[in-house]
Design a protein around this motif. Structure first.
Motif, PDB file in Angstrom:
ATOM      1  N   VAL A  63       0.842  -1.189   0.000  1.00 15.85           N
ATOM      2  CA  VAL A  63       0.000   0.000   0.000  1.00 15.85           C
ATOM      3  C   VAL A  63       0.885   1.249   0.000  1.00 15.85           C
ATOM      4  O   VAL A  63       1.787   1.369   0.831  1.00 15.85           O
ATOM      5  N   ALA A  64       0.630   2.138  -0.936  1.00 17.94           N
ATOM      6  CA  ALA A  64       1.347   3.409  -0.998  1.00 17.94           C
ATOM      7  C   ALA A  64       0.317   4.530  -1.029  1.00 17.94           C
ATOM      8  O   ALA A  64      -0.565   4.552  -1.882  1.00 17.94           O
ATOM      9  N   ILE A  65       0.442   5.450  -0.097  1.00 15.99           N
ATOM     10  CA  ILE A  65      -0.477   6.571   0.002  1.00 15.99           C
ATOM     11  C   ILE A  65       0.297   7.839  -0.330  1.00 15.99           C
ATOM     12  O   ILE A  65       1.359   8.094   0.234  1.00 15.99           O
ATOM     13  N   ALA A  66      -0.254   8.613  -1.252  1.00 13.02           N
ATOM     14  CA  ALA A  66       0.433   9.806  -1.744  1.00 13.02           C
ATOM     15  C   ALA A  66      -0.496  11.010  -1.713  1.00 13.02           C
ATOM     16  O   ALA A  66      -1.671  10.906  -1.347  1.00 13.02           O
ATOM     17  N   SER A  67       0.043  12.135  -2.159  1.00 20.54           N
ATOM     18  CA  SER A  67      -0.727  13.381  -2.155  1.00 20.54           C
ATOM     19  C   SER A  67      -1.859  13.366  -3.175  1.00 20.54           C
ATOM     20  O   SER A  67      -2.812  14.129  -3.048  1.00 20.54           O
ATOM     21  N   SER A  68      -1.775  12.480  -4.177  1.00 16.81           N
ATOM     22  CA  SER A  68      -2.821  12.373  -5.192  1.00 16.81           C
ATOM     23  C   SER A  68      -2.745  11.002  -5.850  1.00 16.81           C
ATOM     24  O   SER A  68      -1.713  10.319  -5.765  1.00 16.81           O
ATOM     25  N   GLN A  69      -3.813  10.610  -6.510  1.00 21.22           N
ATOM     26  CA  GLN A  69      -3.796   9.361  -7.271  1.00 21.22           C
ATOM     27  C   GLN A  69      -2.763   9.444  -8.386  1.00 21.22           C
ATOM     28  O   GLN A  69      -2.056   8.481  -8.669  1.00 21.22           O
TER      29      GLN A  69
END
Length: 106
Positions: A63-69
């Motif tokens: 899982v990688a969560i970023a500032s935007s898709q």
């Protein structure tokens, strides 16, 4: 790895499930994931969080969560240009990989 861990900074996510190739241990997966974080992901400015989870059925999720898709997708493509990331990807059963991208809506 957690960077810029304010929930309001979260805009998108990559969620990839997979199984390991025969003979690859979870210990090795974790070692490689840590190497990817040190040599690649720690340099990604808009990556907020990255982690692995294990399901009860022998599947894992990266899982990688970023500032935007858009950023999550961009970082995902960059895995193919990084030696540490390629070594990690080589340990996955390619037929089992299911990768999706998500956008935060609230």
């Amino acid at each position: 790895m957690i960077k810029n861990n304010k929930i309001e900074n979260i805009g998108g996510m990559e969620f990839a499930t997979f199984k390991l190739k025969e003979g690859v241990t979870e210990v090795r997966l974790i070692e490689l994931a840590q190497r990817v974080e040190e040599q690649f992901l720690s340099q990604q400015e808009e990556l907020i969080l990255h982690f692995l989870v294990r399901g009860s059925d022998g599947r894992y999720a990266d899982v990688a969560i970023a500032s935007s898709q858009v950023k999550a997708e961009e970082y995902c493509q960059q895995w193919l240009e990084n030696d540490a990331a390629l070594e990690y990807l080589e340990r996955l059963d390619k037929d089992s990989v299911n990768m999706t991208f998500w956008t935060k809506i609230n």
